[in-house]
Structure formats: structure tokens, C-alpha cells
Design a protein around this motif. Structure first.
Motif, PDB file in Angstrom:
ATOM      1  N   SER A 123       0.843  -1.208   0.000  1.00  0.00           N
ATOM      2  CA  SER A 123       0.000   0.000   0.000  1.00  0.00           C
ATOM      3  C   SER A 123       0.873   1.251   0.000  1.00  0.00           C
ATOM      4  CB  SER A 123      -0.941   0.007   1.191  1.00  0.00           C
ATOM      5  OG  SER A 123      -0.272   0.433   2.347  1.00  0.00           O
ATOM      6  N   ARG A 124       0.216   2.381  -0.199  1.00  0.00           N
ATOM      7  CA  ARG A 124       0.947   3.655  -0.237  1.00  0.00           C
ATOM      8  C   ARG A 124       0.950   4.310   1.127  1.00  0.00           C
ATOM      9  NH1 ARG A 124      -0.545   6.580  -5.878  1.00  0.00           N
ATOM     10  NH2 ARG A 124      -0.331   4.721  -7.150  1.00  0.00           N
ATOM     11  N   ASP A 127      -1.932   9.142   0.371  1.00  0.00           N
ATOM     12  CA  ASP A 127      -2.984   8.829  -0.597  1.00  0.00           C
ATOM     13  C   ASP A 127      -3.953   9.997  -0.683  1.00  0.00           C
ATOM     14  OD1 ASP A 127      -4.521   7.260  -2.393  1.00  0.00           O
ATOM     15  OD2 ASP A 127      -3.826   5.450  -1.373  1.00  0.00           O
ATOM     16  N   THR A 169      -5.419   0.101   5.092  1.00  0.00           N
ATOM     17  CA  THR A 169      -4.927  -0.359   3.797  1.00  0.00           C
ATOM     18  C   THR A 169      -6.071  -0.524   2.792  1.00  0.00           C
ATOM     19  OG1 THR A 169      -4.865  -2.508   4.875  1.00  0.00           O
ATOM     20  CG2 THR A 169      -2.753  -1.466   4.444  1.00  0.00           C
ATOM     21  N   THR A 171      -7.527   1.676   1.431  1.00  0.00           N
ATOM     22  CA  THR A 171      -7.266   2.691   0.397  1.00  0.00           C
ATOM     23  C   THR A 171      -6.818   2.065  -0.909  1.00  0.00           C
ATOM     24  OG1 THR A 171      -5.183   2.859   1.554  1.00  0.00           O
ATOM     25  CG2 THR A 171      -6.585   4.791   1.628  1.00  0.00           C
ATOM     26  N   MET A 172      -6.280   0.849  -0.831  1.00  0.00           N
ATOM     27  CA  MET A 172      -5.742   0.209  -2.032  1.00  0.00           C
ATOM     28  C   MET A 172      -6.772  -0.633  -2.770  1.00  0.00           C
ATOM     29  SD  MET A 172      -2.666   1.132  -2.460  1.00  0.00           S
ATOM     30  CE  MET A 172      -1.964  -0.086  -3.573  1.00  0.00           C
ATOM     31  N   ILE A 194      -2.641  -7.018   0.766  1.00  0.00           N
ATOM     32  CA  ILE A 194      -2.031  -5.691   0.654  1.00  0.00           C
ATOM     33  C   ILE A 194      -1.463  -5.289   2.016  1.00  0.00           C
ATOM     34  CG2 ILE A 194      -2.440  -3.300  -0.046  1.00  0.00           C
ATOM     35  CD1 ILE A 194      -5.208  -4.574  -1.223  1.00  0.00           C
ATOM     36  N   GLY A 196       0.796  -2.898   4.479  1.00  0.00           N
ATOM     37  CA  GLY A 196       1.236  -1.504   4.412  1.00  0.00           C
ATOM     38  C   GLY A 196       1.198  -0.828   5.756  1.00  0.00           C
ATOM     39  N   GLU A 216      -4.402  -6.087   4.353  1.00  0.00           N
ATOM     40  CA  GLU A 216      -5.714  -6.079   3.717  1.00  0.00           C
ATOM     41  C   GLU A 216      -5.796  -7.302   2.805  1.00  0.00           C
ATOM     42  OE1 GLU A 216      -7.527  -3.350   4.288  1.00  0.00           O
ATOM     43  OE2 GLU A 216      -9.189  -3.574   2.875  1.00  0.00           O
TER      44      GLU A 216
END
Ligand code: DAH
Length: 344
Positions: A123-124, A127, A169, A171-172, A194, A196, A216
Motif C-alpha cells: 500500500s501507499r 494517498d 490499507t 485505500t488500495m 495488501i 502496508g 488487507e
């Protein structure tokens, strides 16, 4: 005769490596004096001034050699580099660094999911509003947004909204669903985990950190139901803890799943007897999960008449704490070497 005091002062300066000794007004004045002397004295005086100059030169060369023998100056060293080695304060040997326990555990966690057919996408750490809220069915101004209070940047996106340090996470989800959508067209599921780093505006205590890791998961295919969700999570958890476990789901609310659950796990540390790790409850509230909300699938362009999916998200720190009986989540980021070395 040359003034001995003056000569000694110049030699002292040259011994310390002071280059100005050779160009000093004192030395120059001796040469000036030479010109004023009667011819019979001039030769002897000239010779001794020359000798003095040569001596200064060789003293300076000696001082330079000495300096070159010193270890180079380490401007980052918290001690004077001229301190003999044995007298230096003991420093950490960088060669003794090791992989952080959370990363070692994450590698094992990912390995289990790889074997279950999942792929991993990181993940980032920064965001935007769409990925944090919009794509996950959090309407503008919805109170559920308050549960994800986190840090924002001063810099704004194109819609004049701040960038966000993601609070989860999830968000991804939109990115991963879109990226792996071609799998569905090939008749394969979307199966991704995912990991992060996530951030929250928290009151810190033994169970809450402002920065922690989440994992995630999303799984989409034809005919996917809650039974698959529970089976997948139970399989993973039993593999990770290396023992039979009981699981339970309680109804919950997340905007991005319907139905939504809080996933409970029998305490892997005490096997339901009750201990400090599970606050004597025997059960642990482990993560959030549910069937992916049709609006989330739509946002990624997935046909909800054909496909359904499940998703989950939970703290990696929490999983690791329960495996080893770590009583305070803050230890992970505390740089406490006595704690970290236990895992090395
Ligand atoms: N993102 C949620 C949280 O951090 C956890 C979560 C719940 C993730 C349900 C999911 C999900 O993917 O389906 O609180």
C-alpha cells in the motif's frame, strides 16, 4: 645573531603545522635586517636565517606527516577521532543490525498467502480522498469518516483536498480491483493481500499506536460467499499460529462491506483460558471483514451481477503481539534494542 626567542617562537609554530610561520612578518623582518648589515656580518647572518627557514620547512613537513598518520576525521563520530581506540565510548556495531521482527513476520504471513494463491501489493503511505473514502462508499461528510482520523498534508490535490496518510490499507482496494480485473475476464479470481503502514490520530497506550501495519485482503470471483471468507481467514490463522483455532463473527458496520463483521479468534496465547493478551476474555477481536459492497465493486468497473467478493483488514502488529505475548504495541517502534534483539 638571530634573536633566539624569536627563532624558538617560529619553530614552535611550525611544529604545530602552522604554515604561516614561513610567511610570518617576523621571518621577513630577519631578511630585511640582512640587507642593512655591513658586508662582513652579512654572510654569517644570511646563513643562519637560511638555516632557520630550512628548519621551519622541515618542521612543517614533519607536522604534516604526523597529521597524515592520524585517522581521518569522522564528523559523525560522537567523540574526538584523536581519542585512542580503547578510550572511545562504546558505540553500536552497525554489523549487529537485524531485520525488524514485524518484517520477518510479514514475510511469513505473505508466504502463507502466496501458498493460498494470493498475490501481494504494497500500500501507499500517502494517498488521496478518493482512495481513502470516495471509492470505499464513504459519502462526503458521512460520520463514518470520523473513525479514520489521521494526518493530512498542507499540500492539496487537484480538487483542493489535502493528501492523507492512510488510516487503513483499504485505500488500495479500488486500485487493486482495477488492476487485477483482467483476471476475472480470464476466468481467474482476484486474490490479493495488501500489506502496508497506516496512520491514525490515536491516544497512545499499550494497544494503540499512531503508526502501525495492516494487512488487507480482497478476493473476487463468481459465487463467492461469507463461508469462503471465514474459511480463508481461519486457514491462514491456523497456519500462522500453527494450531487449531476457533473463530466467530459479530455483525459490524463498515461502509465498504455488506454484510460487515468483526472477526473474533480464540486466543492463540492461552487457548481461551483467559490471559493478559486477551484481557481474560479468551477471545480476541482480530480484524474487520465482510462481503465487498456492490458500490466498491462498481467503482472498480466490476459487474456485480456476475461477481461477488470478500475483503478483510487487520493489524499485523496485533497478530505478532499475540504470537509472542508482546504486551505493549509501542515496543515495536520504540528502538528498544533489548526488545528487538529477542527476535534477532
Ligand atoms: N479498513 C478497516 C479498518 O481499518 C478494516 C476492514 C474492514 C477492511 C472490512 C476491510 C473490510 O477490507 O472489508 O478499520
Amino acid at each position: 645573531m638571530i634573536d633566539q626567542k624569536l627563532a624558538e617562537a617560529l619553530k614552535d609554530r611550525a611544529r604545530t603545522g602552522d604554515q604561516t610561520a614561513l610567511r610570518s612578518p617576523e621571518l621577513k623582518s630577519l631578511f630585511d635586517q640582512l640587507k642593512t648589515l655591513p658586508a662582513e656580518e652579512r654572510a654569517a647572518f644570511g646563513q643562519s636565517v637560511n638555516e632557520l627557514r630550512q628548519e621551519l620547512q622541515s618542521l612543517l613537513a614533519g607536522a604534516r606527516d604526523k597529521q597524515e598518520q592520524l585517522p581521518p576525521i569522522d564528523t559523525t563520530a560522537p567523540f574526538d577521532a584523536n581519542t585512542p581506540f580503547d578510550a572511545r565510548p562504546r558505540l553500536l556495531d552497525s554489523g549487529q543490525g537485524s531485520v525488524h521482527p514485524l518484517m520477518t513476520e510479514l514475510a511469513q504471513i505473505l508466504d502463507i498467502f502466496y501458498r493460498m494463491g494470493f498475490t501481494a501489493v504494497e500500500s501507499r503511505e500517502i494517498d488521496d480522498d478518493f482512495n481513502m473514502f470516495g471509492s470505499l462508499n464513504f459519502p462526503e461528510g458521512h460520520p463514518a469518516r470520523d473513525d479514520y482520523d489521521t494526518f493530512m498534508t498542507v499540500q492539496k490535490d487537484k480538487q483542493n483536498r489535502p493528501f492523507i496518510a492512510p488510516a487503513h490499507t483499504s485505500t488500495m482496494q479500488n486500485r487493486v480491483l482495477k488492476r487485477l480485473k483482467p483476471n476475472l475476464e480470464k476466468g481467474e479470481p482476484i486474490a490479493a493481500v495488501i500489506p502496508g503502514r497506516v496512520f491514525r490520530n490515536e491516544d497512545l497506550d499499550a494497544r494503540h499506536e499512531h503508526t502501525f501495519y495492516q494487512l488487507e485482503g480482497v478476493y473476487v470471483d463468481k459465487g463467492v460467499n461469507v463461508g469462503h471468507l471465514i474459511a480463508a481467514l481461519k486457514t491462514f490463522l491456523q497456519e500462522y499460529y500453527g494450531k487449531e483455532l476457533e473463530v466467530r463473527t459479530n455483525p459490524f458496520y463498515f461502509p465498504f462491506t455488506e454484510p460487515s463483521f468483526e472477526f473474533m479468534l480464540s486466543c492463540p496465547f492461552c487457548d481461551k483460558k483467559g490471559c493478559q493478551i486477551c484481557s481474560q476474555a479468551g477471545w480476541i477481536e482480530l480484524l474487520g471483514c465482510g462481503m465487498i459492497h456492490p458500490k466498491v465493486l462498481h467503482a472498480a468497473g466490476i459487474d456485480t451481477n456476475e461477481y461477488t467478493g470478500f475483503a478483510w483488514g487487520g493489524g499485523i502488529d496485533r497478530l505478532v503481539m499475540m504470537k509472542y505475548g508482546v504486551e505493549d504495541v509501542r515496543y515495536f517502534h520504540s528502538a528498544r534494542l533489548d526488545f528487538l534483539r529477542q527476535f534477532a
